[in-house]
Structures are given as C-alpha cells and as structure tokens.
Scaffold this motif. Structure first.
Motif: not given
Length: 131
Positions: A38, A40, A53, A128
């Motif tokens: 994903p 974000v 998301t 991330y």
C-alpha cells in the motif's frame, strides 16, 4: 501532525499475517493482504486529518478529528469505533469492535513512518518511506 503529512510507500513489514489473524481476517484475505504494497497519503488541516490507503487490491479513506470517536469501516470490513490522538509526537489510533481493541501507533523514526499494530500479545511493525 505535520510530520505525518505526505505520501508514504511501504518498505518493510514484520508479523503482519499474525496480526491480521488476531483481528479476525480470513485466510484468503490475509494472503492478498500479505502481497499488497500500500501507499498511504496523510493530510491535515488543524484538528482535521485524512488518511488514504491505496493499493492495487483496495482503497480506503478515513477522515477524523483528533480526540473524537467515530464509526470506521476498516479495509478488512470490520465495523469499529475509532479514535485518533496525538501523544508525544505519535499518532495513536484505537479501534474497538466485538469486545476487542487494537492500537495502531504511527511515529516518525529516521525519516520513516513506523506503524506498530498491537492486539493483546500480537505485535506487527510496518515501515513506510516518504515517496
């Protein structure tokens, strides 16, 4: 809240399958979840914030006001009572459903956004990098 704003891409995930199992995600959906990478996107204006998301499998958006509980339909189709708070520079998300509670803590560590997802004794860490 400003340090969280921006577009983030996942670079590392630890124990995500066990976490999904703990929150009640079925085997087929866990398989997809483990393969999904994903992106974000977090934006904020004052006390109002939005977390989007995005992935090739499913997209979701949650908008909230810090400290106010709201009804959230999660990516895995749970219906939770959710509250976001800022706590010492960390963005803390509490989800409550069916007598269960999970805590998702987002923090910035060395230019990465680190998510620590906890349900009872199951802990998942997802990292991330800003895109």
């Amino acid at each position: 809240m400003d340090s969280f704003c921006g577009t983030w891409s996942i670079v590392e995930s630890q124990n995500f399958d066990e976490y999904m199992k703990a929150i009640g995600v079925n085997a087929a959906m866990r398989q997809v979840g483990n393969l999904t990478k994903p992106t974000v996107v977090i934006s904020a204006e004052g006390e109002h914030a939005t977390i989007q998301t995005k992935s090739s499998f499913k997209n979701a958006e949650v908008s909230f006001v810090l400290g106010e509980e709201f009804d959230e339909k999660t990516l895995d189709d749970r219906h939770a009572k959710t509250t976001f708070m800022l706590d010492g520079g960390k963005l803390v998300q509490l989800q409550k459903w069916d007598g269960k509670e999970t805590k998702i803590v987002r923090e910035i560590v060395d230019d990465q956004m680190v998510l620590t997802c906890t349900l009872d004794d199951v802990v998942c860490i997802r990292k991330y990098q800003k895109a």
